[in-house]
Design an enzyme around this catalytic site. Sequence first.
Site, mmCIF file in Angstrom:
data_model
loop_
_atom_site.group_PDB
_atom_site.id
_atom_site.type_symbol
_atom_site.label_atom_id
_atom_site.label_comp_id
_atom_site.label_asym_id
_atom_site.label_seq_id
_atom_site.Cartn_x
_atom_site.Cartn_y
_atom_site.Cartn_z
ATOM 1 N N GLU A 1 15.502 10.391 -6.022
ATOM 2 C CA GLU A 1 16.559 11.210 -6.640
ATOM 3 C C GLU A 1 16.702 10.874 -8.116
ATOM 4 O OE1 GLU A 1 17.424 14.156 -5.286
ATOM 5 O OE2 GLU A 1 18.159 13.045 -3.556
ATOM 6 N N ASP B 1 12.558 12.951 -10.946
ATOM 7 C CA ASP B 1 11.576 13.977 -11.364
ATOM 8 C C ASP B 1 11.522 14.153 -12.880
ATOM 9 O OD1 ASP B 1 14.016 15.408 -11.422
ATOM 10 O OD2 ASP B 1 13.220 17.179 -10.364
ATOM 11 N N GLY C 1 23.426 22.290 -2.774
ATOM 12 C CA GLY C 1 22.408 21.326 -3.171
ATOM 13 C C GLY C 1 21.135 21.454 -2.354
ATOM 14 N N LEU C 2 20.898 22.627 -1.766
ATOM 15 C CA LEU C 2 19.675 22.834 -0.982
ATOM 16 C C LEU C 2 18.725 23.797 -1.690
ATOM 17 C CD1 LEU C 2 21.235 22.940 2.606
ATOM 18 C CD2 LEU C 2 20.128 21.016 1.459
ATOM 19 N N SER C 3 18.932 23.958 -2.987
ATOM 20 C CA SER C 3 18.007 24.715 -3.850
ATOM 21 C C SER C 3 17.879 26.188 -3.495
ATOM 22 C CB SER C 3 16.620 24.063 -3.861
ATOM 23 O OG SER C 3 16.710 22.829 -4.500
ATOM 24 N N SER D 1 18.812 28.449 -5.434
ATOM 25 C CA SER D 1 18.391 29.151 -6.651
ATOM 26 C C SER D 1 16.886 29.001 -6.879
ATOM 27 C CB SER D 1 19.200 28.715 -7.872
ATOM 28 O OG SER D 1 19.207 27.332 -8.003
ATOM 29 N N GLU E 1 14.767 28.454 -15.025
ATOM 30 C CA GLU E 1 16.001 27.685 -14.823
ATOM 31 C C GLU E 1 16.404 26.962 -16.119
ATOM 32 O OE1 GLU E 1 17.118 27.195 -11.272
ATOM 33 O OE2 GLU E 1 18.953 26.421 -12.129
ATOM 34 N N ASP F 1 12.488 21.024 -7.329
ATOM 35 C CA ASP F 1 12.962 22.080 -6.420
ATOM 36 C C ASP F 1 12.001 23.267 -6.386
ATOM 37 O OD1 ASP F 1 15.065 20.319 -6.459
ATOM 38 O OD2 ASP F 1 16.389 21.615 -7.628
ATOM 39 N N TYR G 1 24.962 16.028 -14.760
ATOM 40 C CA TYR G 1 23.496 15.935 -14.609
ATOM 41 C C TYR G 1 22.848 15.723 -15.970
ATOM 42 C CZ TYR G 1 18.784 17.324 -13.111
ATOM 43 O OH TYR G 1 17.433 17.356 -12.842
HETATM 44 C C1 GLA Z 1 18.594 18.707 -8.892
HETATM 45 C C2 GLA Z 1 17.498 19.118 -9.864
HETATM 46 C C3 GLA Z 1 16.182 18.420 -9.546
HETATM 47 C C4 GLA Z 1 16.375 16.917 -9.418
HETATM 48 C C5 GLA Z 1 17.561 16.592 -8.509
HETATM 49 C C6 GLA Z 1 17.891 15.130 -8.500
HETATM 50 O O1 GLA Z 1 18.276 19.158 -7.604
HETATM 51 O O2 GLA Z 1 17.317 20.522 -9.807
HETATM 52 O O3 GLA Z 1 15.217 18.737 -10.513
HETATM 53 O O4 GLA Z 1 16.520 16.329 -10.678
HETATM 54 O O5 GLA Z 1 18.734 17.298 -8.896
HETATM 55 O O6 GLA Z 1 16.893 14.400 -7.894
#
Ligand code: GLA
Length: 386
Positions: free
Chosen positions: A40, A43, A131-133, A135, A167, A179, A228
Amino acid sequence: MEKPNPMNRNDILSGHFARNFAGKPDLIVRAPGRVNLIGEHTDYNDGFVLPMTIDYDVRIAACARPDRTVRLYSADMNKHDTFSLDDVRRLGDKPTWADYVRGVAAVLQQAGFRLRGMDAAISGNVPREAGLSSSAALELAAITAFRRLNALELDPVRAAILGQRAENEFIGMRCGIMDQFISSLGKADHALLIDCRSLSYEPVSMPAGASVVVTDSAIRRELTDSAYNNRRAQCEEGARLMGVKALRDVSEEMLEAHQADLPVVTAQRCRHVVTENQRTLDSVKGLKRGDLAAVGELMNASHASMRDGFAITTPEIDTLVEIQQNTPGCFGARMTGGGFGGCTVALVRDDALPALVAAIEAQYPARTGRTPQVYVCRAADGAGLA
Ligand code: GLA
């Protein structure tokens, strides 16, 4: 949550397409959401991540048009959007569902791809803002629709990079590559180890006899983007002060040696990233040997590091993780995703799954006043035809 039959979802989406545009769609594409097992905030530090797709996705039923007009219909929101490929702009300050498709159209064209217009009906079952992407799934579904309708020569790695660019540049969120990469390149029943510097990747088989449990904490935080970006800036500062390109280049020994050169908080943030990279690589080894107890311990350590060093958890999330860690048969649990709310991920022995779900559903509301939503997930294939 019940998973609707996929055939049925395609039929329903075709029905939406027919009612809002004319006739039948040329194709239906899909792209999945994801859960990050471990790795986490590594990336964007050129590090390692180990996400897995989930069997929840965004689908687009689409037809090419002879002109340069894109007409969109969101079946989930019952909303329309129309724009011209000759003038692609953001709709407003706060990004909406249509902005993700607009963003993808903009970056594809900037990259030199020639697009025709399209009519598209969109629907997804990836939980939103959890938080499950969802987008990234929408971005990759839109890229896949444009790619197939225009026969673009676009491989899945480039597709992920362009999704991230949409993004970063169009939406304005400085996310890393994870993601979009996993939504594009995920493989059924596998997690994916991604080297976010070289963009090389390796599917890692998910073990038999254990389940991946994703639990939505029902905590949402508006300030996620600024927090973030703040963590990202602290990591960049740490790398600069240690004279390296990215925290990927820092070992634990090196970090130790630089303690005096770093502000205390920056050193804590860096320690999370440096140790998390190692935990990610160790988790892959654990999965390969079938040592789920070791993987679970690494997940627990990852959570502690996010809580104490990176400071991105909340008391409710910590409670949710603790409930799972204390349940017999649960190998390990951690918060997953960007932080400050969203979901947790746990690895649990199959025979202990009912007890884990029961513990979450009984204890989490009692201790926090929030209602959790539990998803038992399997890895699906990355973006493609539905
Ligand atoms: C979000 C971001 C990712 C990554 C995570 C943390 O999901 O979109 O790129 O940085 O947070 O691991």
